[in-house]
Design a protein around this motif. Structure first.
Motif, PDB file in Angstrom:
ATOM      1  N   LYS A 193       0.830  -1.207   0.000  1.00 42.61           N
ATOM      2  CA  LYS A 193       0.000   0.000   0.000  1.00 42.61           C
ATOM      3  C   LYS A 193       0.868   1.263   0.000  1.00 42.61           C
ATOM      4  N   ALA A 194       1.901   1.258   0.847  1.00 42.13           N
ATOM      5  CA  ALA A 194       2.777   2.441   0.946  1.00 42.13           C
ATOM      6  C   ALA A 194       3.509   2.687  -0.371  1.00 42.13           C
ATOM      7  N   VAL A 195       4.022   1.617  -0.979  1.00 42.11           N
ATOM      8  CA  VAL A 195       4.755   1.783  -2.244  1.00 42.11           C
ATOM      9  C   VAL A 195       3.818   2.284  -3.341  1.00 42.11           C
ATOM     10  N   MET A 196       2.614   1.731  -3.407  1.00 43.49           N
ATOM     11  CA  MET A 196       1.676   2.149  -4.465  1.00 43.49           C
ATOM     12  C   MET A 196       1.262   3.597  -4.289  1.00 43.49           C
ATOM     13  N   ARG A 197       1.106   4.016  -3.037  1.00 40.34           N
ATOM     14  CA  ARG A 197       0.759   5.405  -2.772  1.00 40.34           C
ATOM     15  C   ARG A 197       1.851   6.337  -3.328  1.00 40.34           C
ATOM     16  N   ASP A 198       3.115   5.951  -3.086  1.00 37.59           N
ATOM     17  CA  ASP A 198       4.243   6.735  -3.621  1.00 37.59           C
ATOM     18  C   ASP A 198       4.216   6.757  -5.149  1.00 37.59           C
ATOM     19  N   PHE A 199       3.989   5.588  -5.744  1.00 36.13           N
ATOM     20  CA  PHE A 199       3.963   5.515  -7.210  1.00 36.13           C
ATOM     21  C   PHE A 199       2.870   6.426  -7.777  1.00 36.13           C
ATOM     22  N   LEU A 200       1.684   6.385  -7.162  1.00 35.12           N
ATOM     23  CA  LEU A 200       0.562   7.178  -7.678  1.00 35.12           C
ATOM     24  C   LEU A 200       0.863   8.668  -7.580  1.00 35.12           C
ATOM     25  N   ALA A 201       1.641   9.046  -6.552  1.00 35.47           N
ATOM     26  CA  ALA A 201       1.970  10.468  -6.377  1.00 35.47           C
ATOM     27  C   ALA A 201       3.090  10.911  -7.325  1.00 35.47           C
ATOM     28  N   SER A 202       3.954   9.976  -7.711  1.00 32.82           N
ATOM     29  CA  SER A 202       5.158  10.399  -8.446  1.00 32.82           C
ATOM     30  C   SER A 202       5.167   9.988  -9.915  1.00 32.82           C
ATOM     31  N   THR A 203       4.296   9.051 -10.292  1.00 35.30           N
ATOM     32  CA  THR A 203       4.398   8.487 -11.640  1.00 35.30           C
ATOM     33  C   THR A 203       3.096   8.697 -12.401  1.00 35.30           C
ATOM     34  N   PRO A 204       3.099   9.515 -13.461  1.00 35.85           N
ATOM     35  CA  PRO A 204       1.851   9.758 -14.182  1.00 35.85           C
ATOM     36  C   PRO A 204       1.447   8.570 -15.060  1.00 35.85           C
ATOM     37  N   ASP A 205       0.156   8.389 -15.243  1.00 39.41           N
ATOM     38  CA  ASP A 205      -0.387   7.436 -16.227  1.00 39.41           C
ATOM     39  C   ASP A 205       0.148   6.010 -16.087  1.00 39.41           C
ATOM     40  N   ILE A 206      -0.077   5.413 -14.927  1.00 44.69           N
ATOM     41  CA  ILE A 206       0.316   4.018 -14.731  1.00 44.69           C
ATOM     42  C   ILE A 206      -0.724   3.121 -15.417  1.00 44.69           C
ATOM     43  N   ASP A 207      -0.260   2.220 -16.278  1.00 43.04           N
ATOM     44  CA  ASP A 207      -1.186   1.300 -16.953  1.00 43.04           C
ATOM     45  C   ASP A 207      -1.286  -0.045 -16.233  1.00 43.04           C
ATOM     46  N   VAL A 208      -0.156  -0.503 -15.677  1.00 46.82           N
ATOM     47  CA  VAL A 208      -0.096  -1.874 -15.148  1.00 46.82           C
ATOM     48  C   VAL A 208       0.677  -1.900 -13.824  1.00 46.82           C
ATOM     49  N   LEU A 209       0.189  -2.693 -12.882  1.00 47.24           N
ATOM     50  CA  LEU A 209       0.952  -2.997 -11.668  1.00 47.24           C
ATOM     51  C   LEU A 209       1.309  -4.479 -11.671  1.00 47.24           C
ATOM     52  N   TYR A 210       2.588  -4.758 -11.514  1.00 45.06           N
ATOM     53  CA  TYR A 210       3.038  -6.142 -11.285  1.00 45.06           C
ATOM     54  C   TYR A 210       3.523  -6.212  -9.849  1.00 45.06           C
ATOM     55  N   ALA A 211       2.801  -6.948  -8.984  1.00 45.68           N
ATOM     56  CA  ALA A 211       3.192  -7.098  -7.574  1.00 45.68           C
ATOM     57  C   ALA A 211       3.690  -8.519  -7.362  1.00 45.68           C
ATOM     58  N   HIS A 212       4.804  -8.670  -6.655  1.00 41.61           N
ATOM     59  CA  HIS A 212       5.415  -9.982  -6.489  1.00 41.61           C
ATOM     60  C   HIS A 212       4.626 -10.915  -5.576  1.00 41.61           C
ATOM     61  N   ASN A 213       3.599 -10.421  -4.872  1.00 42.95           N
ATOM     62  CA  ASN A 213       2.656 -11.356  -4.229  1.00 42.95           C
ATOM     63  C   ASN A 213       1.273 -10.730  -4.077  1.00 42.95           C
ATOM     64  N   ASP A 214       0.302 -11.582  -3.738  1.00 39.36           N
ATOM     65  CA  ASP A 214      -1.084 -11.115  -3.595  1.00 39.36           C
ATOM     66  C   ASP A 214      -1.213 -10.047  -2.523  1.00 39.36           C
ATOM     67  N   ASP A 215      -0.563 -10.266  -1.374  1.00 40.18           N
ATOM     68  CA  ASP A 215      -0.727  -9.319  -0.268  1.00 40.18           C
ATOM     69  C   ASP A 215      -0.345  -7.899  -0.671  1.00 40.18           C
ATOM     70  N   MET A 216       0.798  -7.762  -1.350  1.00 40.66           N
ATOM     71  CA  MET A 216       1.209  -6.415  -1.781  1.00 40.66           C
ATOM     72  C   MET A 216       0.230  -5.872  -2.816  1.00 40.66           C
ATOM     73  N   GLY A 217      -0.293  -6.732  -3.675  1.00 36.88           N
ATOM     74  CA  GLY A 217      -1.294  -6.310  -4.651  1.00 36.88           C
ATOM     75  C   GLY A 217      -2.560  -5.825  -3.953  1.00 36.88           C
ATOM     76  N   LEU A 218      -2.962  -6.543  -2.884  1.00 41.82           N
ATOM     77  CA  LEU A 218      -4.180  -6.168  -2.153  1.00 41.82           C
ATOM     78  C   LEU A 218      -3.986  -4.834  -1.438  1.00 41.82           C
TER      79      LEU A 218
END
Ligand code: AHR
Length: 307
Positions: A193-218
């Motif tokens: 959750k913390a990493v995705m929050r950072d990505f959403l704030a810093s990276t425009p127009d994200i098309d795809v997320l690849y998370a190395h496990n379900d928990d991080m994806g959730l």
């Protein structure tokens, strides 16, 4: 390997009851919980006395646990190494004590692979490959660049290193696919959750997320929803594991694809331990069988799933 120190005193326990010391990585994910349960239940079913120790994602704690198993003169030591490196000294101590070692789930880097008898677990490169191949195919007619963010597992762990490698090799087939940001979420939901929050704030127009496990994806899904975007639609999501909550998110359309990683290693581990302590030859590498899931497959598989 075959024919090492373990053979020297391969008489087994005098009372026929085998004692196993098992050092677990931690309790960082749903996968890990299912893995721990499988090992504990299989030990009980096989009549193996299990000394179980949780390292809370710390290599130092795992080394301490292994030393204590050696001091207690268990018949066999098994562990799932939190990171790949730093194991040779303690494995040498086990060898000097004549105690065989089995790696489960995660591999190590060592100059001497005869320091362990067998490695039972998934092929993480193959898992990353499956994720990347699915994505390459999904975007095979894309004419625009596709921006991928990656949430990696625990730094220096075998699954984080190899899931990245396998994925990278597969997406290289499609020149439109680019990883624009990558960071570790330590295989936990809070980390994702913390990493995705950072990505959403810093990276425009994200098309795809690849998370190395379900928990991080959730965890990332929570961050995406809090940012007012629709997971699975605005951002396509691929994860690894296929634990129950991951499969439910796949069915809900919030995750698009899951590569399975099988945590139910207990029965095979007990069988390997029994053979090794009896002095029988075993394979040095035992690879787990796994599949992949899209929504329809998840719908069909979920009712019969134990975790
Ligand atoms: O080593 C296996 C990985 O560790 C699983 O994919 C992840 O969920 C766990 O934490």
């Amino acid at each position: 390997g075959c024919g090492t120190a373990a053979d020297a005193d391969a008489v087994g326990p005098p009372d026929g009851r085998l004692t196993m010391g098992f050092s677990q990585v931690g309790s960082e994910s749903g996968w890990r919980t299912a893995n721990t349960k499988s090992i504990q239940e299989s030990a009980a079913a096989a009549g193996v006395e299990l000394l179980f120790s949780d390292a809370q994602q710390s290599r130092d704690r795992q080394i301490e646990a292994i030393r204590s198993f050696i001091a207690q003169r268990v018949d066999v030591i098994a562990f799932s190494p939190v990171v790949e490196t730093g194991w040779d000294p303690v494995l040498l101590e086990a060898r000097q004590a004549g105690i065989p070692v089995i790696l489960t789930d995660r591999a190590i880097q060592t100059s001497d692979s005869s320091l362990y008898q067998s490695f039972l677990g998934s092929d993480f490169i193959e898992e990353g490959n499956k994720a990347g191949t699915w994505l390459s195919d999904l975007y095979n007619t894309a004419e625009e660049p596709v921006s991928i963010v990656e949430i990696r597992g625990t730094e220096d762990s075998a699954p984080a290193i190899e899931r990245k490698l396998g994925f990278g090799a597969a997406i290289a087939q499609n020149p439109n696919l680019k990883i624009v940001a990558s960071a570790s979420g330590d295989f936990t939901r809070a980390g994702g959750k913390a990493v995705m929050r950072d990505f959403l704030a810093s990276t425009p127009d994200i098309d795809v997320l690849y998370a190395h496990n379900d928990d991080m994806g959730l965890g990332a899904i929570e961050a995406i929803e809090e940012a007012g975007e629709v997971p699975g639609e605005d951002i396509k999501i691929i994860t690894v594991d296929a634990v129950r909550e991951g499969m439910e998110a796949l069915i809900d359309g919030k995750i698009n694809y899951i590569v399975e990683c099988n945590p139910l290693l207990g029965p095979q581990l007990m069988e390997l331990a029994r053979k090794i302590v009896a002095g029988e030859r075993v394979l040095q590498r035992v690879v787990t069988e796994e599949t992949v899931f899209e929504r329809s497959g998840a719908l069909a598989a979920l009712p019969g799933r134990r975790y």
